[in-house]
Design an enzyme around this catalytic site. Structure first.
Site, PDB file in Angstrom:
ATOM      1  N   LYS A   1      50.951  48.537   8.174  1.00 23.37           N
ATOM      2  CA  LYS A   1      52.349  49.049   8.597  1.00 23.37           C
ATOM      3  C   LYS A   1      53.589  48.597   7.919  1.00 23.37           C
ATOM      4  O   LYS A   1      53.348  47.801   7.115  1.00 23.37           O
ATOM      5  CB  LYS A   1      52.545  48.862  10.235  1.00 23.37           C
ATOM      6  CG  LYS A   1      51.476  49.481  11.195  1.00 23.37           C
ATOM      7  CD  LYS A   1      51.574  49.330  12.470  1.00 23.37           C
ATOM      8  CE  LYS A   1      50.635  50.143  13.269  1.00 23.37           C
ATOM      9  NZ  LYS A   1      50.616  49.920  14.952  1.00 23.37           N
TER      10      LYS A   1
ATOM     11  N   TYR B   1      51.283  59.903  16.046  1.00 23.30           N
ATOM     12  CA  TYR B   1      50.957  59.085  17.493  1.00 23.30           C
ATOM     13  C   TYR B   1      51.411  60.171  18.542  1.00 23.30           C
ATOM     14  O   TYR B   1      51.871  59.539  19.666  1.00 23.30           O
ATOM     15  CB  TYR B   1      52.142  57.777  17.210  1.00 23.30           C
ATOM     16  CG  TYR B   1      51.433  56.570  16.530  1.00 23.30           C
ATOM     17  CD1 TYR B   1      50.275  55.742  17.059  1.00 23.30           C
ATOM     18  CD2 TYR B   1      52.058  56.056  15.608  1.00 23.30           C
ATOM     19  CE1 TYR B   1      49.857  54.881  16.450  1.00 23.30           C
ATOM     20  CE2 TYR B   1      51.733  54.983  14.838  1.00 23.30           C
ATOM     21  CZ  TYR B   1      50.528  54.450  15.367  1.00 23.30           C
ATOM     22  OH  TYR B   1      50.109  53.265  14.833  1.00 23.30           O
TER      23      TYR B   1
ATOM     24  N   PHE C   1      57.189  53.355  24.781  1.00 18.05           N
ATOM     25  CA  PHE C   1      57.655  52.857  23.741  1.00 18.05           C
ATOM     26  C   PHE C   1      57.565  53.782  22.526  1.00 18.05           C
ATOM     27  O   PHE C   1      57.774  53.428  21.368  1.00 18.05           O
ATOM     28  CB  PHE C   1      56.641  51.575  23.154  1.00 18.05           C
ATOM     29  CG  PHE C   1      55.143  52.130  23.547  1.00 18.05           C
ATOM     30  CD1 PHE C   1      54.498  52.849  22.398  1.00 18.05           C
ATOM     31  CD2 PHE C   1      54.323  51.580  24.573  1.00 18.05           C
ATOM     32  CE1 PHE C   1      53.217  52.973  22.514  1.00 18.05           C
ATOM     33  CE2 PHE C   1      53.133  52.026  24.540  1.00 18.05           C
ATOM     34  CZ  PHE C   1      52.474  52.797  23.675  1.00 18.05           C
TER      35      PHE C   1
ATOM     36  N   ARG D   1      38.375  47.617  13.767  1.00 17.99           N
ATOM     37  CA  ARG D   1      39.271  47.251  14.816  1.00 17.99           C
ATOM     38  C   ARG D   1      38.621  45.739  15.220  1.00 17.99           C
ATOM     39  O   ARG D   1      39.880  45.115  15.547  1.00 17.99           O
ATOM     40  CB  ARG D   1      38.634  48.173  16.175  1.00 17.99           C
ATOM     41  CG  ARG D   1      38.649  49.343  15.998  1.00 17.99           C
ATOM     42  CD  ARG D   1      40.579  49.888  16.270  1.00 17.99           C
ATOM     43  NE  ARG D   1      40.924  49.284  17.496  1.00 17.99           N
ATOM     44  CZ  ARG D   1      42.105  50.005  18.182  1.00 17.99           C
ATOM     45  NH1 ARG D   1      43.026  50.932  17.416  1.00 17.99           N
ATOM     46  NH2 ARG D   1      42.511  49.664  19.291  1.00 17.99           N
TER      47      ARG D   1
ATOM     48  N   THR E   1      45.872  44.584  20.097  1.00 16.90           N
ATOM     49  CA  THR E   1      47.195  45.185  19.897  1.00 16.90           C
ATOM     50  C   THR E   1      48.253  44.210  19.661  1.00 16.90           C
ATOM     51  O   THR E   1      49.191  44.428  18.921  1.00 16.90           O
ATOM     52  CB  THR E   1      47.345  46.238  20.753  1.00 16.90           C
ATOM     53  OG1 THR E   1      46.218  47.246  21.095  1.00 16.90           O
ATOM     54  CG2 THR E   1      48.727  47.070  20.600  1.00 16.90           C
TER      55      THR E   1
ATOM     56  N   ARG F   1      45.900  40.666  12.746  1.00 21.05           N
ATOM     57  CA  ARG F   1      47.082  40.729  13.484  1.00 21.05           C
ATOM     58  C   ARG F   1      47.323  39.371  13.899  1.00 21.05           C
ATOM     59  O   ARG F   1      48.559  38.993  14.230  1.00 21.05           O
ATOM     60  CB  ARG F   1      46.885  41.671  14.877  1.00 21.05           C
ATOM     61  CG  ARG F   1      47.261  43.163  14.732  1.00 21.05           C
ATOM     62  CD  ARG F   1      46.679  43.925  15.447  1.00 21.05           C
ATOM     63  NE  ARG F   1      47.177  45.393  15.432  1.00 21.05           N
ATOM     64  CZ  ARG F   1      46.650  46.388  16.055  1.00 21.05           C
ATOM     65  NH1 ARG F   1      45.926  46.235  16.976  1.00 21.05           N
ATOM     66  NH2 ARG F   1      47.268  47.747  15.749  1.00 21.05           N
TER      67      ARG F   1
ATOM     68  N   ASN G   1      52.959  45.274  14.512  1.00 18.14           N
ATOM     69  CA  ASN G   1      51.546  44.581  14.651  1.00 18.14           C
ATOM     70  C   ASN G   1      50.633  45.014  13.276  1.00 18.14           C
ATOM     71  O   ASN G   1      49.704  44.775  13.491  1.00 18.14           O
ATOM     72  CB  ASN G   1      50.936  44.778  15.892  1.00 18.14           C
ATOM     73  CG  ASN G   1      50.698  46.290  16.178  1.00 18.14           C
ATOM     74  OD1 ASN G   1      51.067  47.006  15.245  1.00 18.14           O
ATOM     75  ND2 ASN G   1      50.099  46.632  17.274  1.00 18.14           N
TER      76      ASN G   1
ATOM     77  N   HIS H   1      47.239  49.695  11.569  1.00 19.17           N
ATOM     78  CA  HIS H   1      46.561  50.711  12.700  1.00 19.17           C
ATOM     79  C   HIS H   1      45.311  50.906  12.273  1.00 19.17           C
ATOM     80  O   HIS H   1      44.934  50.755  11.084  1.00 19.17           O
ATOM     81  CB  HIS H   1      47.630  51.911  12.297  1.00 19.17           C
ATOM     82  CG  HIS H   1      46.515  53.111  12.925  1.00 19.17           C
ATOM     83  ND1 HIS H   1      46.584  53.280  14.360  1.00 19.17           N
ATOM     84  CD2 HIS H   1      45.871  54.096  12.496  1.00 19.17           C
ATOM     85  CE1 HIS H   1      45.860  54.464  14.442  1.00 19.17           C
ATOM     86  NE2 HIS H   1      45.453  54.846  13.288  1.00 19.17           N
TER      87      HIS H   1
ATOM     88  N   GLU I   1      42.427  61.843  11.967  1.00 20.49           N
ATOM     89  CA  GLU I   1      43.312  60.934  11.240  1.00 20.49           C
ATOM     90  C   GLU I   1      43.326  61.079   9.913  1.00 20.49           C
ATOM     91  O   GLU I   1      44.258  61.002   8.995  1.00 20.49           O
ATOM     92  CB  GLU I   1      43.298  59.531  11.909  1.00 20.49           C
ATOM     93  CG  GLU I   1      44.157  59.558  13.558  1.00 20.49           C
ATOM     94  CD  GLU I   1      44.037  57.946  13.775  1.00 20.49           C
ATOM     95  OE1 GLU I   1      44.683  57.886  14.886  1.00 20.49           O
ATOM     96  OE2 GLU I   1      43.624  57.159  13.235  1.00 20.49           O
TER      97      GLU I   1
HETATM   98  P1  ATP Z   1      47.303  51.213  16.597  1.00 24.39           P
HETATM   99  O1  ATP Z   1      47.001  52.631  17.304  1.00 24.39           O
HETATM  100  O2  ATP Z   1      48.547  51.165  15.987  1.00 24.39           O
HETATM  101  O3  ATP Z   1      46.021  51.077  15.632  1.00 24.39           O
HETATM  102  P2  ATP Z   1      46.273  50.205  19.047  1.00 24.39           P
HETATM  103  O4  ATP Z   1      45.106  51.332  18.853  1.00 24.39           O
HETATM  104  O5  ATP Z   1      45.748  48.610  19.006  1.00 24.39           O
HETATM  105  O6  ATP Z   1      47.460  50.474  17.779  1.00 24.39           O
HETATM  106  P3  ATP Z   1      47.742  51.870  20.748  1.00 24.39           P
HETATM  107  O7  ATP Z   1      47.569  51.533  22.273  1.00 24.39           O
HETATM  108  O8  ATP Z   1      46.995  52.866  20.183  1.00 24.39           O
HETATM  109  O9  ATP Z   1      47.166  50.438  20.166  1.00 24.39           O
HETATM  110  O10 ATP Z   1      49.373  51.672  20.668  1.00 24.39           O
HETATM  111  C1  ATP Z   1      49.706  52.249  19.642  1.00 24.39           C
HETATM  112  C2  ATP Z   1      51.021  51.241  18.979  1.00 24.39           C
HETATM  113  O11 ATP Z   1      52.012  51.329  19.957  1.00 24.39           O
HETATM  114  C3  ATP Z   1      50.637  49.776  18.842  1.00 24.39           C
HETATM  115  O12 ATP Z   1      49.951  49.509  17.664  1.00 24.39           O
HETATM  116  C4  ATP Z   1      51.670  49.016  19.291  1.00 24.39           C
HETATM  117  O13 ATP Z   1      52.636  48.997  17.990  1.00 24.39           O
HETATM  118  C5  ATP Z   1      52.636  50.137  20.201  1.00 24.39           C
HETATM  119  N1  ATP Z   1      52.463  49.581  21.592  1.00 24.39           N
HETATM  120  C6  ATP Z   1      51.488  49.617  22.295  1.00 24.39           C
HETATM  121  N2  ATP Z   1      51.733  49.249  23.506  1.00 24.39           N
HETATM  122  C7  ATP Z   1      52.876  48.937  23.543  1.00 24.39           C
HETATM  123  C8  ATP Z   1      53.691  48.045  24.374  1.00 24.39           C
HETATM  124  N3  ATP Z   1      53.386  47.953  25.611  1.00 24.39           N
HETATM  125  N4  ATP Z   1      55.051  48.197  23.883  1.00 24.39           N
HETATM  126  C9  ATP Z   1      55.376  48.008  22.789  1.00 24.39           C
HETATM  127  N5  ATP Z   1      54.803  48.854  21.910  1.00 24.39           N
HETATM  128  C10 ATP Z   1      53.368  49.138  22.271  1.00 24.39           C
HETATM  129 MG    MG Z   2      45.519  53.222  18.765  1.00 25.35          MG
END
Ligand code: ATP
Ligand code: MG
Length: 148
Positions: free
Chosen positions: A11, A51, A59, A87, A93, A104, A114, A117, A128
């Protein structure tokens, strides 16, 4: 365990802090092969479509702005149990909950910045990978390795 492909993104925060090399090193040292890679700055529209599953979340707008705020590195990864394995290497996350030694834990500042992805299932990975790569941009390697 099955050989799988997954999609990873370094990212904008991690690219900005020059952590590309260290993150690629962890991916390779943990037994995943990089089978395609490109660097680009996503448009807001691309980040929003990518996304899309989160579009109702509070968010979402911040996530789209962040993901299009600077260059990212997009990678296709291949390996045994690649979706889950990557993962695990990424960590939780929220970096505050990420296990020691994960990407992370070591490179992310906060839940919204973070570092990386990763696809969360084989179905998501297929969608994806197709979103970012044409078939002819992917260079699978495991078949060749298995012959040795
Ligand atoms: P990614 O999809 O980026 O790999 P992830 O699968 O661990 O991350 P997701 O639940 O898919 O988590 O959320 C996508 C992204 O949205 C997260 O990486 C994070 O940056 C953001 N995000 C998720 N939850 C929150 C939250 N509660 N507040 C702020 N940002 C959030
Ligand atoms: Mg995700």
């Amino acid at each position: 365990m099955q050989t799988q492909k997954t999609l990873g993104i370094i990212k904008p925060d991690a690219v900005e802090k020059s952590h590309i090399g260290e993150i690629l090193d962890r991916i390779e040292k943990n037994g995943l092969c990089i089978i395609a890679m490109k660097m680009k700055t996503l448009s807001q529209a691309e980040a929003a479509e990518f996304y899309d599953i989160h579009k109702e979340r509070p968010f979402f707008n911040d996530l789209v702005s962040f993901m299009s705020s600077g260059p990212v590195v997009i990678m296709a990864l291949e390996g045994v149990d690649a979706v889950h394995r990557y993962r695990q290497i990424m960590g939780a996350t929220n970096p505050q909950n990420a296990a020691p030694g994960t990407i992370r834990a070591d490179f992310a500042e906060s839940i919204d910045h973070n570092a990386v992805h990763g696809s969360d299932s084989t179905e998501t990975a297929a969608r994806e990978l197709k979103f970012f790569f044409n078939e002819d941009e992917i260079c699978p390697r495991l078949v060749t390795q298995d012959r040795h």
